[in-house]
Design a protein around this motif. Structure first.
Motif, PDB file in Angstrom:
ATOM      1  N   SER A 239       1.024  -1.473   0.132  1.00  0.00           N
ATOM      2  CA  SER A 239      -0.311  -0.332   0.161  1.00  0.00           C
ATOM      3  C   SER A 239       0.610   1.142   0.183  1.00  0.00           C
ATOM      4  O   SER A 239       0.690   2.176  -0.830  1.00  0.00           O
ATOM      5  N   LEU A 243       0.419   4.179  -2.617  1.00  0.00           N
ATOM      6  CA  LEU A 243       1.022   5.730  -2.174  1.00  0.00           C
ATOM      7  C   LEU A 243       2.014   6.511  -3.426  1.00  0.00           C
ATOM      8  O   LEU A 243       0.866   7.356  -3.528  1.00  0.00           O
ATOM      9  N   ALA A 361      -4.156   1.780   0.353  1.00  0.00           N
ATOM     10  CA  ALA A 361      -3.304   3.047  -0.341  1.00  0.00           C
ATOM     11  C   ALA A 361      -4.364   3.895  -0.463  1.00  0.00           C
ATOM     12  O   ALA A 361      -4.596   5.162   0.581  1.00  0.00           O
ATOM     13  N   ASP A 365      -4.478   7.862   2.055  1.00  0.00           N
ATOM     14  CA  ASP A 365      -3.635   9.281   1.091  1.00  0.00           C
ATOM     15  C   ASP A 365      -5.329   9.576   1.916  1.00  0.00           C
ATOM     16  O   ASP A 365      -4.955  10.994   2.197  1.00  0.00           O
ATOM     17  N   ARG A 368      -3.582  11.454   4.439  1.00  0.00           N
ATOM     18  CA  ARG A 368      -2.749  12.130   4.867  1.00  0.00           C
ATOM     19  C   ARG A 368      -2.565  13.616   4.846  1.00  0.00           C
ATOM     20  O   ARG A 368      -2.043  14.201   4.681  1.00  0.00           O
TER      21      ARG A 368
END
Length: 431
Positions: A239, A243, A361, A365, A368
């Motif tokens: 993952s 990413l 992933a 994200d 993030r």
């Protein structure tokens, strides 16, 4: 009460993180501590796996009895079944020598249960069982890689039938017992695992990162626990690669666990395999293997991470997501077993399919790009852990179950364990 906790391969004194040292060790240690604090007398019986161990050690008011069964050295748990007759014979002898009788046994794992059934037959001690993992479920997911013999299934069948109460760790565990073992739902009680608030609580992320020597501005993913294939750690590595490639984003992955304090591919062969996956995916420089760490250090890792990830193929409960939540860290977990029970999807983190690095992933994200969402999820996870998943609550629930079990078994009949009648437990599940 005088309580015998039986845990043949998982000593409460072991350092967690090795191949056969993980959630069950933590479970037994914390249950014992809570029961002692409540005023109960607790003895933990575990196999002697080192020659120099004394017969009896002491842990926070509980006795830990190192049972001589098989060679006094560390062995994979898959090799311990032939020594359970010897384990049971020692238990019977030890129980008989005690000045006061045990009022209940709590067997952890099917081999402990096998030994405990023999004790119940000989001495009439009531039996509560927590499986921690079920053989038929394990075989579905691991297939030919399952190192346990088929004999396990028949032992588990008998243990489900002959235990006075079976403790399931989550609703999925209860469903598996009913579906795969024809368990009587009226004799199943659900009691989850927990965390210790003295061990795990939030701290400032910057301070935790400074203590660990981590960069302050990296988006950081934490994987912590036993390094075995079924834990799906390769899924997390992949993952991070997706990413990087699909989302044009960088993440640092820390993998904590193993059989040694330094990451050693000989001591922990899974590290070698995972390093190969990281090299193949182009994220070797972003993946750091930390090695095994003691319990006192784990809080720093949980608090330092932006997100904790655990995506095993299957998981009877999973203690590490609870510990991460208790530290105020959002969790992305596989939508299986106990993780489905403990992680509130979209509230304390996210649930994703196991073995789906693309789905993982995408959620990485999302966190993030939105640090505020991560903070909100961390706060919600902390509240959920404190409300529903403390070891104190686990101990109190188990103590009630033990008291009920102690009322179900009459004086010793001398019957064979496989001939003993089933007895139904009254009352509702601890949900």
């Amino acid at each position: 009460m005088k309580i015998a906790l039986i845990s043949e391969h998982a000593s409460p004194l072991a350092v967690a993180g090795g191949v056969d040292s993980g959630g069950q060790n933590i479970y037994v240690a914390n249950v014992a501590r809570q029961l002692v604090e409540m005023g109960h007398q607790v003895d933990v019986f575990t196999r002697r796996d080192r020659a120099l161990l004394p017969l009896i050690s002491h842990m926070d008011g509980a006795r830990v009895i190192h049972v001589p069964a098989g060679p006094p050295k560390q062995l994979p748990k898959e090799q311990l079944l032939p020594f359970m007759d010897e384990f049971a014979a020692f238990l019977i002898q030890f129980f008989r020598r005690e000045s006061e009788p045990y009022q209940v046994m709590h067997a952890n794992f099917f081999m402990s249960g096998l030994a405990a059934m023999k004790v119940k037959s000989a001495l009439g001690v009531p039996l509560v069982t927590t499986f921690h993992a079920l053989g038929r479920v394990r075989r579905i997911h691991q297939g030919a890689n399952d190192g346990f013999p088929d004999e396990r299934f028949a032992i588990e069948d008998e243990l489900v039938a002959r235990s006075d109460i079976v403790v399931a760790e989550c609703p999925q565990d209860e469903s598996d017992l009913v579906e795969h073992y024809r368990a009587d739902p009226s004799r199943i009680q659900i009691v989850p695992c927990g965390f210790d608030a003295d061990e795990f609580q939030p701290m400032e992320r910057a301070a935790a990162r400074e203590a660990l020597g981590w960069h302050q501005d990296e988006f950081t993913v934490l994987q912590l626990g036993r390094l075995v294939r079924r834990k799906g750690i390769d899924n997390v590595v992949r993952s991070v690669s997706i990413l990087k490639q699909a989302f044009r984003a960088s993440a640092r992955l820390y993998v904590v666990g193993g059989n040694s304090d330094l990451p050693n591919e000989i001591a922990t062969p899974e590290i070698a395999r995972l390093r190969g996956v990281a090299n193949e995916c182009g994220v070797a420089e972003q993946t750091t293997f930390v090695g095994r760490r003691g319990r006192a250090q784990l809080r720093y890792f949980y608090c330092a991470a932006d997100v904790f990830v655990s995506t095993p193929w299957y998981e009877p409960f999973g203690i590490t997501p609870i510990e991460a939540m208790a530290c105020g860290t959002p969790v992305i977990g596989a939508d299986v077993g106990g993780i489905r029970y403990s992680v509130a999807d979209g509230v304390t983190g996210f649930l994703v399919p196991p073995r789906d690095p693309s789905a993982l992933a995408a959620r990485l994200d999302q966190l993030r790009r939105n640090p505020a969402l991560g903070r909100r999820m961390g706060e919600a996870g902390l509240a959920r852990a404190q409300a529903q998943f403390t070891w104190r609550g686990v101990g109190e629930s188990l103590a009630q179950i033990y008291a009920r079990a102690a009322c179900l078994v009459p004086a010793n009949t001398g019957a064979d364990p496989l001939e003993m009648p089933m007895r139904a437990a009254a009352g509702t599940s601890f949900r």
